[in-house]
Design a protein around this motif. Structure first.
Motif, mmCIF file in Angstrom:
data_model
loop_
_atom_site.group_PDB
_atom_site.id
_atom_site.type_symbol
_atom_site.label_atom_id
_atom_site.label_comp_id
_atom_site.label_asym_id
_atom_site.label_seq_id
_atom_site.Cartn_x
_atom_site.Cartn_y
_atom_site.Cartn_z
ATOM 1 N N ARG A 1 41.800 47.919 -33.370
ATOM 2 C CA ARG A 1 41.284 48.142 -32.065
ATOM 3 C C ARG A 1 39.626 48.308 -32.054
ATOM 4 N N GLY A 2 39.010 47.956 -30.999
ATOM 5 C CA GLY A 2 37.699 47.954 -30.972
ATOM 6 C C GLY A 2 36.807 47.454 -31.841
ATOM 7 N N ILE A 3 35.800 48.259 -32.637
ATOM 8 C CA ILE A 3 35.082 47.252 -33.720
ATOM 9 C C ILE A 3 36.017 47.053 -34.788
ATOM 10 N N TRP A 4 36.996 47.569 -35.225
ATOM 11 C CA TRP A 4 37.976 47.212 -36.125
ATOM 12 C C TRP A 4 38.412 45.859 -36.051
ATOM 13 N N ALA A 5 38.353 45.276 -34.771
ATOM 14 C CA ALA A 5 38.967 43.892 -34.547
ATOM 15 C C ALA A 5 38.126 42.902 -35.183
ATOM 16 N N GLY A 6 36.714 43.249 -35.544
ATOM 17 C CA GLY A 6 35.961 42.303 -36.457
ATOM 18 C C GLY A 6 35.172 42.953 -37.317
ATOM 19 N N THR A 7 33.892 42.595 -37.215
ATOM 20 C CA THR A 7 33.058 43.089 -38.420
ATOM 21 C C THR A 7 31.900 43.924 -37.537
ATOM 22 N N PHE A 8 31.406 44.885 -38.301
ATOM 23 C CA PHE A 8 30.319 45.559 -37.852
ATOM 24 C C PHE A 8 29.632 46.395 -38.970
ATOM 25 N N GLU A 9 28.318 46.702 -38.645
ATOM 26 C CA GLU A 9 27.633 47.691 -39.593
ATOM 27 C C GLU A 9 27.833 49.299 -39.138
ATOM 28 N N LYS A 10 28.216 50.156 -40.187
ATOM 29 C CA LYS A 10 28.329 51.361 -39.596
ATOM 30 C C LYS A 10 27.072 51.751 -38.922
ATOM 31 N N PRO A 11 27.153 52.623 -37.945
ATOM 32 C CA PRO A 11 26.047 52.844 -37.098
ATOM 33 C C PRO A 11 25.008 53.798 -37.956
ATOM 34 N N ALA A 12 25.271 54.610 -38.728
ATOM 35 C CA ALA A 12 24.246 55.291 -39.748
ATOM 36 C C ALA A 12 23.581 54.204 -40.543
ATOM 37 N N ASP A 13 24.086 53.140 -40.964
ATOM 38 C CA ASP A 13 23.571 52.303 -41.839
ATOM 39 C C ASP A 13 22.806 51.423 -41.157
ATOM 40 N N TRP A 14 23.132 51.106 -39.664
ATOM 41 C CA TRP A 14 22.273 50.417 -38.805
ATOM 42 C C TRP A 14 21.148 50.901 -38.420
ATOM 43 N N ARG A 15 21.170 52.403 -38.150
ATOM 44 C CA ARG A 15 20.113 53.035 -37.753
ATOM 45 C C ARG A 15 19.022 53.165 -38.796
ATOM 46 N N HIS A 16 19.424 53.397 -40.243
ATOM 47 C CA HIS A 16 18.564 53.409 -41.379
ATOM 48 C C HIS A 16 17.717 52.022 -41.617
ATOM 49 N N ASP A 17 18.585 51.086 -41.504
ATOM 50 C CA ASP A 17 18.083 49.777 -41.632
ATOM 51 C C ASP A 17 16.941 49.610 -40.636
ATOM 52 N N ARG A 18 17.308 49.775 -39.171
ATOM 53 C CA ARG A 18 16.226 49.941 -38.207
ATOM 54 C C ARG A 18 15.018 50.397 -38.399
ATOM 55 N N ARG A 19 15.214 51.640 -38.841
ATOM 56 C CA ARG A 19 13.992 52.502 -39.277
ATOM 57 C C ARG A 19 13.162 51.837 -40.484
ATOM 58 N N ARG A 20 13.858 51.465 -41.281
ATOM 59 C CA ARG A 20 13.286 50.726 -42.536
ATOM 60 C C ARG A 20 12.213 49.615 -42.097
ATOM 61 N N VAL A 21 12.901 48.730 -41.131
ATOM 62 C CA VAL A 21 12.337 47.463 -40.623
ATOM 63 C C VAL A 21 10.919 48.056 -39.839
ATOM 64 N N GLU A 22 11.165 48.918 -38.936
ATOM 65 C CA GLU A 22 10.251 49.569 -38.046
ATOM 66 C C GLU A 22 9.017 50.169 -38.904
ATOM 67 N N ALA A 23 9.410 50.884 -40.175
ATOM 68 C CA ALA A 23 8.327 51.257 -40.823
ATOM 69 C C ALA A 23 7.663 50.381 -41.462
ATOM 70 N N SER A 24 8.263 49.370 -42.063
ATOM 71 C CA SER A 24 7.831 48.050 -42.634
ATOM 72 C C SER A 24 6.686 47.424 -41.695
ATOM 73 N N ALA A 25 6.910 47.033 -40.552
ATOM 74 C CA ALA A 25 6.489 46.403 -39.563
ATOM 75 C C ALA A 25 4.919 47.250 -39.140
ATOM 76 N N GLY A 26 5.299 48.792 -39.309
ATOM 77 C CA GLY A 26 4.070 49.668 -38.932
ATOM 78 C C GLY A 26 3.031 49.337 -40.083
ATOM 79 N N ALA A 27 3.698 49.227 -41.275
ATOM 80 C CA ALA A 27 2.873 49.213 -42.344
ATOM 81 C C ALA A 27 1.747 48.104 -42.447
ATOM 82 N N ASP A 28 2.705 46.894 -41.859
ATOM 83 C CA ASP A 28 1.862 45.629 -41.864
ATOM 84 C C ASP A 28 0.561 45.560 -41.003
ATOM 85 N N GLU A 29 0.664 46.432 -40.155
ATOM 86 C CA GLU A 29 -0.425 46.375 -39.130
ATOM 87 C C GLU A 29 -1.893 46.888 -39.545
#
Length: 165
Positions: free
Chosen positions: A137-165
Motif C-alpha cells: 500500500r502507498g509508498i510500499w507499492a513502489g520505491t522511495f527514499e526514507k523521508p529522514a534520508d531524503w531530508r539529510h541528502d537535501r540539506r547536504r546538497v544545499e550546504a554544498s551549493a552554499g559553499a560553492d558560492e
C-alpha cells in the motif's frame, strides 16, 4: 495574584492545561497539522516531505509527499481533531497523539503506507507499517527514499551549493 498555571487554566479550560488541544485542523504535510494556531507533529511517524517524489511499481515518478498530505486532509475533512501532547517539542513543533472521530491519525497514516513508523520514538506503529508493506500500500507499492534520508541528502546538497558560492 493569579499564578500563571491557574491563569492558563482559566483562559483555556482544563483540556488546554492538561496538554490537549482540539479544533479544526489544517494539514501542513503528511505528518504535521495545525490546530488553533499550533503546529503539531503526529507522534511516532515520518511521512514523505511535500516536495519528495517516489516511484510506482512501474517506475513512474509521483509526488508521494503531496499525496500523503492530500490523504491526511481527506481523512480529517472538516471534523475536529483532538491532540494530546506526547513528548517534547521536536524542531519547534509540538508532538501530539492526534485523533479524528476517535481514530489515531498516526496509525491510519502508517496503515495506508503513507508514513513510516518512527522506531526511534516508539514501536506503536510498526505493525501498521508492516501490514502496509505486506499489502504493498502507498509508498510500499513502489520505491522511495526514507523521508529522514531524503531530508539529510537535501540539506547536504544545499550546504554544498552554499559553499560553492
Amino acid at each position: 495574584m493569579i499564578r500563571p498555571t491557574l491563569a492558563l487554566l482559566l483562559l483555556c479550560g482544563p483540556a488546554a492545561a492538561a496538554g490537549t488541544i482540539s479544533g479544526p485542523a489544517t494539514v501542513i504535510d503528511g505528518d504535521t497539522i495545525e490546530v488553533q494556531g499550533t503546529r503539531i507533529h503526529l507522534y511516532g511517524i515520518d511521512a514523505p516531505e511535500t516536495a519528495q517524489s517516489c516511484e510506482t511499481a512501474k517506475g513512474l515518478e509521483y509526488r508521494c509527499g503531496r499525496e500523503a498530505a492530500h490523504a491526511l486532509r481527506a481523512r480529517i475533512g472538516s471534523a475536529p481533531v483532538t491532540c494530546e501532547k506526547h513528548g517534547p517539542v521536536a524542531g519547534g513543533r509540538l508532538v501530539g497523539l492526534c485523533q479524528v472521530h476517535g481514530e489515531d491519525l498516526s496509525a491510519w497514516m502508517a496503515a495506508q503506507g503513507l508514513a513510516l513508523a518512527s522506531r526511534q520514538v516508539t514501536t506503536a506503529y510498526v505493525a501498521q507499517e508492516g501490514h502496509a508493506w505486506a499489502t504493498r500500500r502507498g509508498i510500499w507499492a513502489g520505491t522511495f527514499e526514507k523521508p529522514a534520508d531524503w531530508r539529510h541528502d537535501r540539506r547536504r546538497v544545499e550546504a554544498s551549493a552554499g559553499a560553492d558560492e
